[in-house]
Design a protein around this motif. Structure first.
Motif, short mmCIF file in Angstrom:
data_model
loop_
_atom_site.label_atom_id
_atom_site.label_comp_id
_atom_site.label_asym_id
_atom_site.label_seq_id
_atom_site.Cartn_x
_atom_site.Cartn_y
_atom_site.Cartn_z
N UNK A 1 19.41 116.70 0.59
CA UNK A 1 20.80 116.70 1.03
C UNK A 1 20.90 116.88 2.54
N UNK A 2 20.14 117.82 3.09
CA UNK A 2 20.13 118.01 4.54
C UNK A 2 19.52 116.80 5.24
N UNK A 3 18.53 116.17 4.59
CA UNK A 3 17.93 114.97 5.16
C UNK A 3 18.99 113.87 5.29
N UNK A 4 19.80 113.71 4.22
CA UNK A 4 20.85 112.69 4.29
C UNK A 4 21.89 113.03 5.35
N UNK A 5 22.29 114.30 5.40
CA UNK A 5 23.31 114.70 6.38
C UNK A 5 22.87 114.39 7.81
N UNK B 1 27.44 112.23 -2.37
CA UNK B 1 28.76 111.70 -2.04
C UNK B 1 29.53 112.69 -1.16
N UNK B 2 29.51 113.94 -1.55
CA UNK B 2 30.23 114.97 -0.78
C UNK B 2 29.63 115.14 0.61
N UNK B 3 28.35 114.78 0.76
CA UNK B 3 27.69 114.83 2.08
C UNK B 3 28.00 113.59 2.92
N UNK B 4 28.75 112.64 2.33
CA UNK B 4 29.15 111.45 3.07
C UNK B 4 28.53 110.16 2.60
N UNK B 5 27.63 110.21 1.61
CA UNK B 5 26.91 109.02 1.18
C UNK B 5 27.81 108.09 0.36
#
Length: 373
Positions: free
Chosen positions: A125-129, A184-188
């Motif tokens: 999740x942090x990687x995606x953010x 999704x909540x992280x913006x994906x």
């Protein structure tokens, strides 16, 4: 089949010129991993170097004209284990041997299910953010994770909770629902599931091998469809989810051969996905006429006609001819173009140079711009 010119413009994923996701690890990344293993730098210092290199390859993807942008999977050693072993109830272990490819074997690694499977947080999740934060607003950050089927096919089930495979399917599917919501909540808004398990059903020979092991290939195929559809059942309407169907990709080799025929209906007519990345780069991949199984007019088929396994560029005319052939079965408006796989499904990478990698991607973009102009 033909389409009006206006319908050929795509501003949402998957894009006319797309890519599977993984990129060759840079020398700085490889050196930093060696330094961390030797205790010369710590995890935070490694991450800072990864951040720097990811910024660089994000900028490069944008420079050559890609619309979908990945982090190249630069923080991972494996395309699948790194994600799966960080699910609740799943652990990594050093296996007796690696995965056998054509003429070569990977380093030893395995995963096992030891407790209830869930998703309550994940380092990716942090990687995606981070990726999301460095991609330009006019481009789309793309996240790649293994399909839930990979835990079924690669994981050792050691928990008594899952003596009944239906219970495993249920818990794993719900864990993935939580994962997709978290991304999704992280913006994906563009997520890809990578899956090599379908190749187990591509031929009668492969199915016979499963039967010899006491398995029911028909039940396994139905369960694979059920699991993926459960995993994506709760996704938001504006989240595009695609799947890459792979036959193995390690050091420019493979694990499976054969067309999609043995699982064509399941893959192309039963999965509730927005698009499929399908390998068609050589004779091992079978004929394009298998696309006759595509029934949905809203399903995008990303044709993997450009190989990521070597640096030689394919003939432009030949790629265009094969796109025309695919358009006999699926409307041109439903087709896109990409390399057949990533360039580095594991940190070792395929046998080509970084510049050859970028030339391959430019090749895809230039052909797509000409075909769908």
């Amino acid at each position: 089949m033909t389409s009006s010119p206006s319908s050929l413009l795509r501003t949402t994923a998957p894009f006319r010129a797309d890519h599977v996701g993984s990129l060759l690890r840079t020398d700085k990344i490889k050196q930093a991993r060696l330094q961390q293993s030797a205790g010369e730098i710590n995890a935070q210092q490694l991450r800072q170097i990864e951040d720097e290199e990811i910024r660089r390859i994000v900028a490069k993807q944008e420079e050559i004209g890609l619309q979908s942008i990945t982090d190249g999977e630069f923080r991972r050693a494996w395309w699948h284990f790194d994600f799966l072993e960080n699910l609740d109830g799943v652990e990594a272990f050093e296996s007796d041997k690696g995965i056998q490819f054509h003429g070569v074997t990977t380093k030893a690694r395995g995963i096992k299910v030891t407790d209830k499977i869930d998703f309550t947080g994940h380092p990716h999740l942090d990687d995606y953010k981070f990726l999301h934060s460095v991609v330009s607003p006019d481009r789309t950050a793309k996240m790649t994770i293994p399909s839930p089927n990979m835990l079924q096919f690669r994981g050792k089930i050691e928990s008594d909770l899952y003596a009944d495979s239906d219970v495993l399917l249920h818990d794993l599917g719900l864990a993935y629902q939580k994962a997709l919501r978290a991304f999704y909540d992280a913006g994906c808004r563009y997520l890809q599931l990578d899956d090599t398990s379908w190749a187990a059903f591509f031929s009668e020979e492969a199915k016979a091998k499963l039967r010899a092991e006491g398995k029911d290939p028909d039940r396994m195929l139905a369960d694979s469809v059920k699991l993926v559809n459960l995993a994506v059942a709760d996704r938001p309407d504006d989240m595009v989810i695609t799947m890459h169907i792979c036959r193995g990709n390690f050091r420019s080799t493979w694990t499976a051969s054969g067309g999609y025929d043995g699982a064509a209906d399941a893959i192309m007519d039963q999965l509730n996905l927005n698009g499929l990345f399908m390998e068609f780069d050589d004779e091992r991949s079978g004929s394009l006429d298998v696309l006759r199984h595509v029934k949905r007019r809203d399903l995008q088929i990303v044709l993997g006609l450009v190989t990521s396994k070597h640096g030689a560029l394919e003939s432009v005319d030949e790629i265009k001819r094969r796109i025309d052939e695919a358009a006999k079965y699926v409307n041109l408006d439903q087709l896109c173009l990409s390399p057949q796989c990533g360039f580095a499904s594991t940190e070792e990478g395929n046998l080509l140079t970084e510049e050859q990698q970028w030339e391959k991607l430019r090749h895809v973009i230039q052909i797509a711009e000409d075909v769908w102009k």
